[in-house]
Design a protein around this motif. Structure first.
Motif, mmCIF file in Angstrom:
data_model
loop_
_atom_site.group_PDB
_atom_site.id
_atom_site.type_symbol
_atom_site.label_atom_id
_atom_site.label_comp_id
_atom_site.label_asym_id
_atom_site.label_seq_id
_atom_site.Cartn_x
_atom_site.Cartn_y
_atom_site.Cartn_z
ATOM 1 N N TYR A 297 132.879 38.478 13.077
ATOM 2 C CA TYR A 297 133.819 38.083 14.125
ATOM 3 C C TYR A 297 132.970 37.698 15.325
ATOM 4 O O TYR A 297 132.274 38.551 15.877
ATOM 5 C CB TYR A 297 134.775 39.221 14.474
ATOM 6 N N LYS B 84 129.442 39.152 15.996
ATOM 7 C CA LYS B 84 129.361 40.491 15.416
ATOM 8 C C LYS B 84 129.494 40.428 13.892
ATOM 9 O O LYS B 84 130.525 40.015 13.367
ATOM 10 C CB LYS B 84 130.467 41.378 15.995
ATOM 11 N N VAL C 277 130.321 42.041 10.673
ATOM 12 C CA VAL C 277 131.092 43.223 10.266
ATOM 13 C C VAL C 277 130.734 43.624 8.836
ATOM 14 O O VAL C 277 130.528 44.797 8.542
ATOM 15 C CB VAL C 277 132.603 42.949 10.403
ATOM 16 N N ASN D 153 134.046 55.238 11.706
ATOM 17 C CA ASN D 153 134.864 54.256 12.421
ATOM 18 C C ASN D 153 134.073 52.966 12.616
ATOM 19 O O ASN D 153 132.895 53.003 12.984
ATOM 20 C CB ASN D 153 135.261 54.772 13.815
ATOM 21 N N GLY D 154 134.722 51.852 12.350
ATOM 22 C CA GLY D 154 134.089 50.557 12.597
ATOM 23 C C GLY D 154 133.103 50.122 11.531
ATOM 24 O O GLY D 154 132.426 49.106 11.666
ATOM 25 N N ALA D 155 133.026 50.873 10.426
ATOM 26 C CA ALA D 155 132.052 50.550 9.373
ATOM 27 C C ALA D 155 132.407 49.262 8.637
ATOM 28 O O ALA D 155 131.546 48.627 8.039
ATOM 29 C CB ALA D 155 131.961 51.708 8.381
ATOM 30 N N GLY D 156 133.676 48.899 8.655
ATOM 31 C CA GLY D 156 134.106 47.688 7.940
ATOM 32 C C GLY D 156 135.013 47.975 6.757
ATOM 33 O O GLY D 156 135.250 47.101 5.919
ATOM 34 N N LYS D 157 135.569 49.193 6.680
ATOM 35 C CA LYS D 157 136.411 49.582 5.551
ATOM 36 C C LYS D 157 137.676 48.730 5.487
ATOM 37 O O LYS D 157 138.007 48.139 4.459
ATOM 38 C CB LYS D 157 136.802 51.068 5.654
ATOM 39 N N THR D 158 138.403 48.696 6.616
ATOM 40 C CA THR D 158 139.659 47.948 6.642
ATOM 41 C C THR D 158 139.401 46.461 6.408
ATOM 42 O O THR D 158 140.147 45.797 5.678
ATOM 43 C CB THR D 158 140.387 48.176 7.988
ATOM 44 N N THR D 159 138.311 45.944 6.978
ATOM 45 C CA THR D 159 137.970 44.535 6.770
ATOM 46 C C THR D 159 137.765 44.254 5.284
ATOM 47 O O THR D 159 138.274 43.255 4.758
ATOM 48 C CB THR D 159 136.689 44.188 7.565
ATOM 49 N N GLN E 128 146.364 50.804 6.809
ATOM 50 C CA GLN E 128 145.961 51.965 7.614
ATOM 51 C C GLN E 128 147.090 52.372 8.553
ATOM 52 O O GLN E 128 147.284 53.544 8.842
ATOM 53 C CB GLN E 128 144.696 51.618 8.408
ATOM 54 N N GLU F 5 142.993 54.640 4.236
ATOM 55 C CA GLU F 5 143.169 55.962 4.847
ATOM 56 C C GLU F 5 144.556 56.541 4.568
ATOM 57 O O GLU F 5 145.341 56.778 5.482
ATOM 58 C CB GLU F 5 142.892 55.895 6.353
ATOM 59 N N GLN G 211 137.699 58.699 5.692
ATOM 60 C CA GLN G 211 136.603 59.278 6.465
ATOM 61 C C GLN G 211 136.447 60.728 6.070
ATOM 62 O O GLN G 211 135.596 61.429 6.591
ATOM 63 C CB GLN G 211 136.924 59.219 7.952
HETATM 64 N N1 LIG Z 1 140.268 40.616 13.950
HETATM 65 C C1 LIG Z 1 139.134 41.093 14.463
HETATM 66 N N2 LIG Z 1 138.529 40.492 15.501
HETATM 67 C C2 LIG Z 1 137.372 40.963 16.004
HETATM 68 N N3 LIG Z 1 136.729 42.063 15.545
HETATM 69 C C3 LIG Z 1 137.281 42.717 14.517
HETATM 70 C C4 LIG Z 1 138.507 42.275 13.913
HETATM 71 N N4 LIG Z 1 138.801 43.123 12.916
HETATM 72 C C5 LIG Z 1 137.811 44.042 12.885
HETATM 73 N N5 LIG Z 1 136.899 43.808 13.841
HETATM 74 C C6 LIG Z 1 135.679 44.590 14.095
HETATM 75 O O1 LIG Z 1 135.033 44.808 12.869
HETATM 76 C C7 LIG Z 1 134.444 46.104 12.826
HETATM 77 C C8 LIG Z 1 134.915 46.825 11.576
HETATM 78 O O2 LIG Z 1 136.303 47.066 11.685
HETATM 79 P P1 LIG Z 1 137.145 47.767 10.537
HETATM 80 O O3 LIG Z 1 138.531 47.861 11.025
HETATM 81 O O4 LIG Z 1 136.906 47.074 9.251
HETATM 82 O O5 LIG Z 1 136.458 49.202 10.493
HETATM 83 P P2 LIG Z 1 136.938 50.516 9.733
HETATM 84 O O6 LIG Z 1 135.773 50.958 8.905
HETATM 85 O O7 LIG Z 1 138.209 50.281 9.044
HETATM 86 O O8 LIG Z 1 137.112 51.546 10.926
HETATM 87 P P3 LIG Z 1 138.206 52.748 11.140
HETATM 88 O O9 LIG Z 1 137.646 53.930 10.442
HETATM 89 O O10 LIG Z 1 138.207 52.945 12.606
HETATM 90 O O11 LIG Z 1 139.516 52.286 10.606
HETATM 91 C C9 LIG Z 1 134.831 46.794 14.122
HETATM 92 O O12 LIG Z 1 133.747 46.714 14.992
HETATM 93 C C10 LIG Z 1 136.000 45.983 14.621
HETATM 94 O O13 LIG Z 1 136.032 45.981 16.008
#
Ligand SMILES: Nc1ncnc2c1ncn2[C@@H]1O[C@H](COP(=O)(O)OP(=O)(O)OP(=O)(O)O)[C@@H](O)[C@H]1O
Ligand SMILES: [Mg+2]
Length: 326
Positions: free
Chosen positions: A15, A18, A20, A40-46, A85, A162, A194
């Motif tokens: 993004y 950054k 991800v 948090n922020g590892a990229g799981k949801t992505t 999530q 999650e 997590q």
């Molecule tokens: N649409 C977006 N635009 C910009 N940055 C994004 C977007 N979606 C995710 N990110 C960034 O990508 C990184 C990974 O996000 P993600 O949601 O995949 O993490 P996660 O592992 O699911 O975290 P959590 O445990 O908090 O749910 C984060 O730094 C987030 O800010």
């Protein structure tokens, strides 16, 4: 080996500037559970969003049931279910109305929709609450409804982002039972968490995601063997045997009061056998034995977020445990 239900190679997503996801290789066998574990922020949801066709990857490939998420998103959507999530249900509708809406969106037809919804309300213990607006549901009830919504069209691959965050222990166990019964019926599950206990309870394999990379991948036991702290505890019948064993196993620490020795170990069968063979050869009898492996908390802290001054991880890029049985 069965063909994997989910397979990714070098999956990338950024993004802005950054990064991800920085090249994710993942393989989930059909009918198995893989936990994507990471801070948090590892990229799981992505990752989950890419696999469920909600987000396009920048590079690499991802196949679900053999369908490419970019070239054949329709094929992917036909076989998957996603529990996000954050709850995607409508708070003004009742639980039953939400389910019916989903069934109709999935083109189930009026009669089949009704039957499937009745079935799900029973399976998820929501019969009593079915006609009440969602605003009156507890967190656990909401989460069960979320999962029921995912299962309306009986998907063969489900993504659970999650699934138990915020649930009390009882609701968490209920959710785990539901996931286990889905897997017993042959469903493939990729879940993010997590919670190490959850990964340990449910997953056949765990992929640890940190900073956009898979930093370790293996069964829960394999991961636990990666970090130091494991040991064998041997107890003996008398002080003379303890003395003998202590001289023989010079790397051990002794506990005189407990007539016991603690021997560092990776928890593997090979190490255990070697120790017992040495004692056996010296005719020293072990009264009692226990094996302590580090728990996943140790693994999590050892593998995620630790960086040296150069900003590099002080462990290998990826620890692949396939075929490394001791
Ligand atoms: N649409 C977006 N635009 C910009 N940055 C994004 C977007 N979606 C995710 N990110 C960034 O990508 C990184 C990974 O996000 P993600 O949601 O995949 O993490 P996660 O592992 O699911 O975290 P959590 O445990 O908090 O749910 C984060 O730094 C987030 O800010
Ligand atoms: Mg997330």
């Amino acid at each position: 080996m069965t063909t994997p239900a989910i397979e990714t190679h070098g999956l990338r997503k950024s993004y802005g500037d950054k990064t991800v996801l920085d090249g994710i290789d993942l393989s989930v066998g059909a009918g198995t559970v893989t936990a994507l574990l990471g801070p948090n922020g590892a990229g799981k949801t992505t990752t989950v969003h890419i696999l469920s066709t909600l987000v396009r990857p920048d590079g690499g490939t991802a196949l679900v049931n053999g369908c490419d998420v970019v070239r054949d998103p329709g094929g992917v959507r036909a076989v998957i279910g996603l529990t996000g999530q954050f709850s995607a249900v409508d708070g003004l509708l009742t639980g039953e109305e939400n389910l019916l809406l989903m069934a109709r969106l999935r083109h189930l037809g009026a009669k089949r929709s009704k039957a499937r919804v009745t079935e799900l309300l029973e399976q998820f213990d929501l019969v009593e609450a079915a006609r009440k607006p969602l605003a009156t549901y507890s967190g656990g009830m909401r989460r069960r409804l979320d999962l029921a919504m995912t299962l309306v069209a009986t998907p063969s691959v489900i993504f659970l982002d999650e699934p138990t965050t915020g649930l009390d222990p009882r609701s968490r166990h209920t959710m785990w039972d539901i996931v286990r019964s889905l897997v017993a019926e042959g469903t493939t599950v990729l879940l993010t968490t997590q919670q190490l206990e959850e990964a340990d309870e449910l997953a056949d394999r765990i992929a640890v995601l940190d900073g956009g990379r898979i930093v370790a991948d293996g069964t829960p036991d394999e991961l636990k063997r990666l970090v130091p702290g494991g040991h064998l505890r041997l107890r003996f019948a008398d002080a003379a045997t303890l003395d003998g064993a202590s001289r023989l196993l010079d790397e051990s620490a002794r506990d005189d009061a407990g007539l016991a020795l603690t021997v560092p170990s990776d928890g593997g069968v090979g190490t255990l056998r070697a120790v017992l063979d040495r004692l056996d050869a010296a005719k020293l009898e072990v009264d009692d034995l226990s094996i302590h492996t580090p728990d996943l908390d140790d693994v999590f802290f050892a593998l995620t977020g630790k960086k040296d001054q150069n900003g590099k991880k002080d462990q290998p890029d990826r620890v692949d445990m396939k075929g490394t049985e001791p």
